[in-house]
Enzyme design. Sequence first.
Site, PDB file in Angstrom:
ATOM      1  N   ASN A   1       0.855  -1.184   0.000  1.00  0.00           N
ATOM      2  CA  ASN A   1       0.000   0.000   0.000  1.00  0.00           C
ATOM      3  C   ASN A   1       0.891   1.234   0.000  1.00  0.00           C
ATOM      4  O   ASN A   1       2.096   1.140   0.300  1.00  0.00           O
ATOM      5  CB  ASN A   1      -0.991  -0.009   1.173  1.00  0.00           C
ATOM      6  CG  ASN A   1      -0.313   0.142   2.521  1.00  0.00           C
ATOM      7  OD1 ASN A   1       0.421   1.102   2.764  1.00  0.00           O
ATOM      8  ND2 ASN A   1      -0.557  -0.803   3.431  1.00  0.00           N
TER       9      ASN A   1
ATOM     10  N   CYS B   1      -7.553  -0.937  12.490  1.00  0.00           N
ATOM     11  CA  CYS B   1      -6.844  -2.030  11.824  1.00  0.00           C
ATOM     12  C   CYS B   1      -6.272  -3.034  12.819  1.00  0.00           C
ATOM     13  O   CYS B   1      -6.163  -4.225  12.519  1.00  0.00           O
ATOM     14  CB  CYS B   1      -5.710  -1.476  10.968  1.00  0.00           C
ATOM     15  SG  CYS B   1      -6.248  -0.597   9.481  1.00  0.00           S
TER      16      CYS B   1
ATOM     17  N   HIS C   1      -8.449   0.338   2.267  1.00  0.00           N
ATOM     18  CA  HIS C   1      -9.482  -0.416   2.971  1.00  0.00           C
ATOM     19  C   HIS C   1     -10.584   0.543   3.396  1.00  0.00           C
ATOM     20  O   HIS C   1     -10.311   1.721   3.702  1.00  0.00           O
ATOM     21  CB  HIS C   1      -8.923  -1.095   4.227  1.00  0.00           C
ATOM     22  CG  HIS C   1      -8.267  -2.412   3.984  1.00  0.00           C
ATOM     23  ND1 HIS C   1      -7.218  -2.875   4.756  1.00  0.00           N
ATOM     24  CD2 HIS C   1      -8.508  -3.385   3.069  1.00  0.00           C
ATOM     25  CE1 HIS C   1      -6.845  -4.067   4.327  1.00  0.00           C
ATOM     26  NE2 HIS C   1      -7.604  -4.398   3.303  1.00  0.00           N
TER      27      HIS C   1
ATOM     28  N   LEU D   1     -18.631  24.986 -31.954  1.00  0.00           N
ATOM     29  CA  LEU D   1     -20.028  24.671 -31.668  1.00  0.00           C
ATOM     30  C   LEU D   1     -20.723  23.997 -32.848  1.00  0.00           C
ATOM     31  O   LEU D   1     -21.435  23.007 -32.679  1.00  0.00           O
ATOM     32  CB  LEU D   1     -20.774  25.943 -31.253  1.00  0.00           C
ATOM     33  CG  LEU D   1     -20.285  26.570 -29.941  1.00  0.00           C
ATOM     34  CD1 LEU D   1     -21.087  27.817 -29.616  1.00  0.00           C
ATOM     35  CD2 LEU D   1     -20.382  25.575 -28.793  1.00  0.00           C
ATOM     36  N   HIS D   2     -20.519  24.526 -34.044  1.00  0.00           N
ATOM     37  CA  HIS D   2     -21.127  23.895 -35.211  1.00  0.00           C
ATOM     38  C   HIS D   2     -20.552  22.504 -35.421  1.00  0.00           C
ATOM     39  O   HIS D   2     -21.267  21.570 -35.801  1.00  0.00           O
ATOM     40  CB  HIS D   2     -20.907  24.750 -36.460  1.00  0.00           C
ATOM     41  CG  HIS D   2     -21.657  26.043 -36.445  1.00  0.00           C
ATOM     42  ND1 HIS D   2     -21.045  27.251 -36.201  1.00  0.00           N
ATOM     43  CD2 HIS D   2     -22.974  26.321 -36.612  1.00  0.00           C
ATOM     44  CE1 HIS D   2     -21.960  28.215 -36.228  1.00  0.00           C
ATOM     45  NE2 HIS D   2     -23.137  27.682 -36.477  1.00  0.00           N
TER      46      HIS D   2
END
Length: 703
Positions: free
Chosen positions: A22, A264, A168, A637-638
Amino acid sequence: MTSQIRYLMCPPDHYDVDYVINPWMEGNIHKSSRDRAVQQWHQLYHILKEHAIVDLVPPQKGWPDMVFTANAGLVLGDTVVLSRFLHKERQGEEPYFKQWFEENGYKVYELPKDLPFEGAGDALLDREGRWLWAGYGFRSELDSHPYLAKWLDIEVLSLRLIDDRFYHLDTCFCPLTDGYLLYYPAAFDSYSNRLIEMRVAPEKRIAIDEADAVNFACNAVNVDRIVIMNKASNPLKERLANVGFEIIETPLTEFLKAGGAAKCLTLRVTEPVREELHANVSVESRILRMEGHLLDAGLINRALDLIVDNGGSFQVLNFNLGEQRQSTSAAEVKVSAPSHEVMEEIISQLIDLGAVDLPQDEQDVKLEPVTIPGVAPDDFYVSTIYPTEVRINGEWVIVHNQRMDGAIAISQTPQGLVAQCKILRDLEVGEQVVVDVQGIRTIRKTESREKRNAEEFSFMSSGVSSERRVELVVEQVAWELRKIRDAGGKVVVTAGPVVIHTGGGEHLSRLIREGYIQALLGGNAIAVHDIEQSIMGTSLGVDMKRGVAVRGGHRHHLKVINTIRRYGSIAKAVEAGIIKSGVMYECVKNNVPFCLAGSIRDDGPLPDTEMDLIKAQAKYAELLKGAEMILMLSSMLHSIGVGNMTPAGVKMVCVDINPAVVTKLSDRGSVESVGVVTDVGLFLSLLTKQLDKLTSPYTAKMG
C-alpha cells in the site's frame, strides 16, 4: 466498567514493514521502531481493556501484518466470513485466523480462493445493525458482497474506494453509535457518496477533511460513546464532543508506516444479530462476450478499464487468443456492478465496444411507449455513432438514421417494424422507445493488423497531438480528398469565420471550385466575413492584404449584410455581380449546397441564415447524409453539432489553433477522427499545395 463487547488483537512480536502493498509502506521498509511499536500497541491494548474484553491470537513468525486483526475476517453473531487476502504477503495468515475462529466456536465460511475479501477492513456494520457497509476497489472484490449477504443474512451496501491511500474501507469510514458516521467523502466515487447520503441523515454525517483523514482519524475503535483513534484535530474533536462522543487519542505512528491504526489493530468479535432483518444485496452481474482484435486494437484493455472506472468489477472467465496475426480473439467477461443504475451505465458503454450477451442470455429489447410528443420514457437508451441493432421478437432489427445522443424509436409500418434514431423532439405518441440496455448490440468492423496498417488514412487514431507533423497529416488528408472526389464521393466542410480571418478563404474557395467539397455548413459569421472580404477586401474591418485595420472598418460587415439583404439572398447577389469571389461565390457558382445556422449573437442576419434552430439542424442532417469525410475548420459549436449527427465510419478532421478545442472535437466517440492543432489558414494553404502535387487541376465534365 468493562462491557461485554469483545475484541481480537494480535501482539506485535513479529511486526515490521517488510514489503510494500500500500502507499503508506513506500519508503518505510524496515524503518519501523520495534520498541516504539510494542509500546504503542500496548497503550491501545490497555485503553481498550478498560472498555471491553480483549482476546489475543498468537502472532506467527513470517507474517508481520497479523497484528492488523481487522483483516482476519468479518464476524456477525456466531458466523464469520474468513478473509481471502489479495496479496501473497498476507495469504499465509488465513489458516491461523481460521484456527482461532474455529477453536472459539464460530461457524467459518470461506470464499473461493480467487475472490479477494479482506474482512472487517473492508466490511463495517452499521452500529445500529441495520446493514453492512462493504468496500471494494483495491483489496476486496465486489463479487464477494453477494456471499456476505447470503451467509450473514444482512443487507449489503457496496461502496467503491477511489483513493489508494485509503485502500481499505476502515481507513476512511467509521460507523458510530446511534447511527452517526465519521468518514472522508473524497475517498469514494460519486455513486457511493450518494448512497451514503441516502442512508445517513445529514445531522448524523461527520465528514472530515484530508488533514484528519491522513492521520487515520476514521480508523477508530468505537465502544459505545468512546472513540479511540491515533489523532484528531481540535475542530474534529469538538464536532464529536458536540454529539456526545468522548475522544481518546493514542499515538500509533509506527503502524501508520504500514497503513494501519486503531481500527486495523482490532477486530470486534461480538456483533449482535437483528433477527428481523434479512439478506438483501443490490449487486448485479452479467456475462458478456467480445470478439475481434481485442489485444492489438486495445479493445479488451478499454473494456476492463471502462468497467472499473465506472464503479464496476470484472472477472475474465475465458480468453481465446487468436493463433495468427489475422486471427480474431474472443473473451467472456463477468461484469459486476453495485446497482442496476451503475450496471446500465457500464453496459451502455461496453455495447459501444461491441460487447454482446452470450447467445443463451440474449433477450428482447425493453420498450416503453411515448405518451407525450417529444418526450422519451425516463430510462431511454441514448444512441451512439455506431451501427446498432435491437432484438425484437427474437429477431435483430437494424436501427436506421444512426446518430449520437438520440433515442431509438420503434414504429409499426406496412412493411413491418422499423427502428430508427430520433432526437427527442421528433418522438411521436404511439411509438415505442428502447429503454434499459438489454437486447442492444453494435456492429463494429473487425480488421486485421495488416489491413489497418495498409489503410492510407492511417492517422485516424482518435487522438490529438500538437507535435504531430502537420505536413504529414496534410498529405494523408489530400490523398483521401482526391480518392473521394475521383470516386464521386462526398466531403462536407463545417467552417467558422476564423477561416476567413486567417487567409484560408481563398484556399477553401479553391477546394469548392475544383470539386473537392460537396456541402458547406457554418453560421452567419463565415458567410458575412467571406462576403466582406470579397466586396470590401477586409475581414472584421482588417485589410486582408496589409493586415492593418481600415478606418471605419468595424462597420464593413454591417454594410455587407445590408447589401445582401437588399438583393434578397447570396445567390441573387452573385447573379447581380455584387459578389465576385470567395467561398460563398464558389458555392453558388458550383451548385454546392450550404446551410448557415443562426445564433442569438448574429448581426443582420443574412437572408440565407436559418434562424429557426430546429430547421437548421434538419438541414445540417440532410446535407450530412452520405458524407465520407468531414473537415471541421475552427468552428467548435457547429462542429460538435455535426459530430453528434454523424454515424461511425465517416472520417473527421478537426483543425484549430487551440488544443483544448481540438481535443473536444476529436473526442466525440469516433475511432476515425483526428485532431490537428495548427492555424487553419496554414492548414488549408498546405492542403491545396499538396493537392497540386497529387493531381492535375480539376475540370468539370461538360455535357
